[in-house]
Motif scaffolding. Structure first.
Motif, PDB file in Angstrom:
ATOM      1  N   MET A   1       0.950  -1.124   0.097  1.00 53.01           N
ATOM      2  CA  MET A   1       0.115   0.134  -0.016  1.00 53.01           C
ATOM      3  C   MET A   1       0.857   1.140  -0.013  1.00 53.01           C
ATOM      4  SD  MET A   1      -3.158  -1.104   2.543  1.00 53.01           S
ATOM      5  CE  MET A   1      -3.974   0.337   2.420  1.00 53.01           C
ATOM      6  N   THR A   2       0.366   2.371  -0.323  1.00 54.25           N
ATOM      7  CA  THR A   2       0.889   3.732  -0.347  1.00 54.25           C
ATOM      8  C   THR A   2       0.128   4.622   0.524  1.00 54.25           C
ATOM      9  OG1 THR A   2       1.601   2.875  -2.722  1.00 54.25           O
ATOM     10  CG2 THR A   2       1.788   5.526  -2.166  1.00 54.25           C
ATOM     11  N   LEU A   3       0.898   5.557   1.089  1.00 55.19           N
ATOM     12  CA  LEU A   3       0.380   6.653   1.800  1.00 55.19           C
ATOM     13  C   LEU A   3       0.912   7.956   1.043  1.00 55.19           C
ATOM     14  CD1 LEU A   3       1.438   5.722   5.552  1.00 55.19           C
ATOM     15  CD2 LEU A   3      -1.026   5.241   4.264  1.00 55.19           C
ATOM     16  N   PHE A   4      -0.201   8.750   1.291  1.00 50.86           N
ATOM     17  CA  PHE A   4       0.177  10.139   0.449  1.00 50.86           C
ATOM     18  C   PHE A   4       0.347  10.949   1.509  1.00 50.86           C
ATOM     19  CE2 PHE A   4      -1.644   7.201  -2.400  1.00 50.86           C
ATOM     20  CZ  PHE A   4      -0.797   7.344  -3.560  1.00 50.86           C
ATOM     21  N   LEU A   5       1.201  12.112   1.385  1.00 48.75           N
ATOM     22  CA  LEU A   5       1.632  13.131   2.332  1.00 48.75           C
ATOM     23  C   LEU A   5       1.410  14.508   2.123  1.00 48.75           C
ATOM     24  CD1 LEU A   5       2.941  13.726   5.175  1.00 48.75           C
ATOM     25  CD2 LEU A   5       5.252  13.598   4.137  1.00 48.75           C
ATOM     26  N   ASP A   6       0.793  15.314   2.853  1.00 50.67           N
ATOM     27  CA  ASP A   6       0.981  16.570   2.536  1.00 50.67           C
ATOM     28  C   ASP A   6       1.143  17.562   3.759  1.00 50.67           C
ATOM     29  OD1 ASP A   6       0.793  19.000   0.631  1.00 50.67           O
ATOM     30  OD2 ASP A   6      -0.470  19.782   2.180  1.00 50.67           O
ATOM     31  N   THR A   7       1.832  18.481   3.870  1.00 50.05           N
ATOM     32  CA  THR A   7       2.047  19.452   5.253  1.00 50.05           C
ATOM     33  C   THR A   7       1.730  20.718   4.963  1.00 50.05           C
ATOM     34  OG1 THR A   7       4.443  19.817   4.978  1.00 50.05           O
ATOM     35  CG2 THR A   7       3.632  17.734   6.488  1.00 50.05           C
ATOM     36  N   GLU A   8       1.341  21.847   5.710  1.00 49.22           N
ATOM     37  CA  GLU A   8       1.234  22.978   5.738  1.00 49.22           C
ATOM     38  C   GLU A   8       2.112  23.446   6.699  1.00 49.22           C
ATOM     39  OE1 GLU A   8      -0.178  24.545   3.200  1.00 49.22           O
ATOM     40  OE2 GLU A   8      -1.210  22.406   2.569  1.00 49.22           O
ATOM     41  N   PHE A   9       3.151  24.636   6.401  1.00 53.88           N
ATOM     42  CA  PHE A   9       4.050  25.122   7.327  1.00 53.88           C
ATOM     43  C   PHE A   9       4.028  26.697   7.099  1.00 53.88           C
ATOM     44  CE2 PHE A   9       5.639  22.732   3.962  1.00 53.88           C
ATOM     45  CZ  PHE A   9       6.357  23.598   3.303  1.00 53.88           C
ATOM     46  N   ASN A  10       4.583  27.155   8.192  1.00 56.91           N
ATOM     47  CA  ASN A  10       4.563  28.457   8.174  1.00 56.91           C
ATOM     48  C   ASN A  10       5.728  29.322   7.350  1.00 56.91           C
ATOM     49  OD1 ASN A  10       3.559  31.210   9.082  1.00 56.91           O
ATOM     50  ND2 ASN A  10       4.958  31.306  10.862  1.00 56.91           N
ATOM     51  N   GLY A  11       5.410  29.357   6.049  1.00 54.83           N
ATOM     52  CA  GLY A  11       6.632  29.870   5.226  1.00 54.83           C
ATOM     53  C   GLY A  11       7.712  28.779   4.792  1.00 54.83           C
ATOM     54  N   PHE A  12       8.301  28.895   3.853  1.00 57.47           N
ATOM     55  CA  PHE A  12       9.281  27.864   3.514  1.00 57.47           C
ATOM     56  C   PHE A  12      10.469  27.830   4.412  1.00 57.47           C
ATOM     57  CE2 PHE A  12       7.465  28.882  -0.869  1.00 57.47           C
ATOM     58  CZ  PHE A  12       7.015  27.476  -1.033  1.00 57.47           C
ATOM     59  N   ARG A  74       0.071   1.335  12.170  1.00 61.74           N
ATOM     60  CA  ARG A  74      -0.771   0.411  11.411  1.00 61.74           C
ATOM     61  C   ARG A  74      -0.555   0.403   9.891  1.00 61.74           C
ATOM     62  NH1 ARG A  74      -5.516   3.404  11.688  1.00 61.74           N
ATOM     63  NH2 ARG A  74      -4.703   5.075  12.956  1.00 61.74           N
ATOM     64  N   HIS A  75       0.341   1.169   9.524  1.00 60.97           N
ATOM     65  CA  HIS A  75       0.776   1.182   8.098  1.00 60.97           C
ATOM     66  C   HIS A  75       2.233   1.017   7.766  1.00 60.97           C
ATOM     67  CE1 HIS A  75      -3.192   2.890   6.718  1.00 60.97           C
ATOM     68  NE2 HIS A  75      -3.381   3.436   8.076  1.00 60.97           N
ATOM     69  N   ARG A  76       2.755  -0.005   8.760  1.00 58.32           N
ATOM     70  CA  ARG A  76       4.082  -0.042   8.346  1.00 58.32           C
ATOM     71  C   ARG A  76       4.671  -0.726   7.209  1.00 58.32           C
ATOM     72  NH1 ARG A  76       5.124  -3.488  13.568  1.00 58.32           N
ATOM     73  NH2 ARG A  76       3.072  -3.070  14.088  1.00 58.32           N
ATOM     74  N   SER A  77       5.651  -0.480   6.979  1.00 52.37           N
ATOM     75  CA  SER A  77       6.190  -1.062   5.516  1.00 52.37           C
ATOM     76  C   SER A  77       5.621  -0.606   4.339  1.00 52.37           C
ATOM     77  CB  SER A  77       6.258  -2.664   5.626  1.00 52.37           C
ATOM     78  OG  SER A  77       7.061  -3.302   6.484  1.00 52.37           O
ATOM     79  N   GLU A  78       4.847   0.570   4.402  1.00 55.12           N
ATOM     80  CA  GLU A  78       4.347   1.215   3.263  1.00 55.12           C
ATOM     81  C   GLU A  78       5.257   2.418   2.832  1.00 55.12           C
ATOM     82  OE1 GLU A  78       0.146   2.021   3.734  1.00 55.12           O
ATOM     83  OE2 GLU A  78      -0.105   0.566   4.721  1.00 55.12           O
ATOM     84  N   GLY A 100      19.108  13.669  18.648  1.00 56.58           N
ATOM     85  CA  GLY A 100      19.753  12.398  18.466  1.00 56.58           C
ATOM     86  C   GLY A 100      18.751  11.125  18.520  1.00 56.58           C
ATOM     87  N   ASN A 101      17.465  11.295  18.977  1.00 55.63           N
ATOM     88  CA  ASN A 101      16.621  10.107  19.353  1.00 55.63           C
ATOM     89  C   ASN A 101      15.622  10.403  18.283  1.00 55.63           C
ATOM     90  OD1 ASN A 101      18.383   8.794  21.390  1.00 55.63           O
ATOM     91  ND2 ASN A 101      17.962  10.519  22.397  1.00 55.63           N
ATOM     92  N   ALA A 102      14.996   9.361  17.862  1.00 62.79           N
ATOM     93  CA  ALA A 102      13.579   9.280  17.172  1.00 62.79           C
ATOM     94  C   ALA A 102      13.060   7.954  16.890  1.00 62.79           C
ATOM     95  CB  ALA A 102      13.979   9.571  15.729  1.00 62.79           C
ATOM     96  N   TYR A 103      11.850   7.936  16.821  1.00 64.86           N
ATOM     97  CA  TYR A 103      11.107   6.813  16.333  1.00 64.86           C
ATOM     98  C   TYR A 103      11.534   6.325  14.911  1.00 64.86           C
ATOM     99  CZ  TYR A 103       8.343   7.589  20.671  1.00 64.86           C
ATOM    100  OH  TYR A 103       7.827   7.557  21.898  1.00 64.86           O
ATOM    101  N   ARG A 104      11.660   5.072  14.693  1.00 62.37           N
ATOM    102  CA  ARG A 104      12.245   4.651  13.292  1.00 62.37           C
ATOM    103  C   ARG A 104      11.307   3.652  12.749  1.00 62.37           C
ATOM    104  NH1 ARG A 104      18.379   4.863  14.807  1.00 62.37           N
ATOM    105  NH2 ARG A 104      18.473   2.996  13.566  1.00 62.37           N
ATOM    106  N   PRO A 105       9.922   4.142  12.281  1.00 57.41           N
ATOM    107  CA  PRO A 105       9.250   3.086  11.556  1.00 57.41           C
ATOM    108  C   PRO A 105       9.612   2.777  10.477  1.00 57.41           C
ATOM    109  CG  PRO A 105       8.169   5.294  11.418  1.00 57.41           C
ATOM    110  CD  PRO A 105       9.592   5.356  12.248  1.00 57.41           C
ATOM    111  N   ASP A 106       9.143   1.227  10.020  1.00 62.79           N
ATOM    112  CA  ASP A 106       9.523   0.723   8.860  1.00 62.79           C
ATOM    113  C   ASP A 106       8.974   1.368   7.629  1.00 62.79           C
ATOM    114  OD1 ASP A 106      10.797  -0.738   6.837  1.00 62.79           O
ATOM    115  OD2 ASP A 106       9.656  -2.537   7.567  1.00 62.79           O
ATOM    116  N   LEU A 107       9.457   2.178   7.013  1.00 68.21           N
ATOM    117  CA  LEU A 107       8.712   2.956   6.004  1.00 68.21           C
ATOM    118  C   LEU A 107       9.681   3.543   4.581  1.00 68.21           C
ATOM    119  CD1 LEU A 107       6.727   5.863   8.100  1.00 68.21           C
ATOM    120  CD2 LEU A 107       5.836   3.615   6.994  1.00 68.21           C
TER     121      LEU A 107
END
Length: 142
Positions: A1-12, A74-78, A100-107
């Motif tokens: 499966m594929t996930l499609f992402l968009d974000t909005e942010f306060n200026g580039f 719920r959408h791992r390996s996508e 230096g620390n982060a969650y690292r899902p399989d994506l």
């Protein structure tokens, strides 16, 4: 499966305001949308075009991160598809827990370059823009 992402942010290069992810399944339960605390000093463009169409109340970064992690679990390996690199940067920053620390899902992540404008039903709303990206991608990927 594929996930499609968009974000909005306060200026580039500015801080994240909202994030939307949708699955190629098209099911509502496979959608994710979150809004962070609104910027105290939005750029004029964001104040005029982005903030009025958010359509949801803001939540804390901790709650947003927890909900995002649950969604990604719920959408791992996508594969996550975005049409702008900064969308992926904002997603990855949400996964940071401390320097230096982060969650690292399989994506897998992919940036595409659409050959024509992607038309959203509610432009500059991250959820609706991610749905528009899905429509465009699925109609052009075949």
């Amino acid at each position: 499966m594929t996930l499609f992402l968009d974000t909005e942010f306060n200026g580039f290069g500015g801080p994240l305001i909202s994030i939307g992810l949708v699955s190629d399944s098209g099911r509502r339960e496979d959608e994710f949308y979150g809004v962070r605390a609104l910027p105290a000093d939005p750029t004029p463009w964001v104040a005029e075009n982005g903030l009025p169409v958010l359509g949801a109340k803001s939540i804390s970064d901790a709650v947003l991160q927890a909900k995002l992690l649950d969604y990604l679990h719920r959408h791992r390996s996508e594969t996550i598809v975005a049409d702008w690199h900064e969308d992926l940067i904002h997603l990855l920053r949400l996964l940071e827990t401390s320097p230096g620390n982060a969650y690292r899902p399989d994506l897998t992540m992919r940036v595409i370059r659409p050959t024509e404008p992607i038309v959203s039903t509610i432009p500059h709303n991250a959820l609706h823009d991610s749905k528009a990206l899905r429509r465009w991608y699925l109609s052009h990927a075949a």
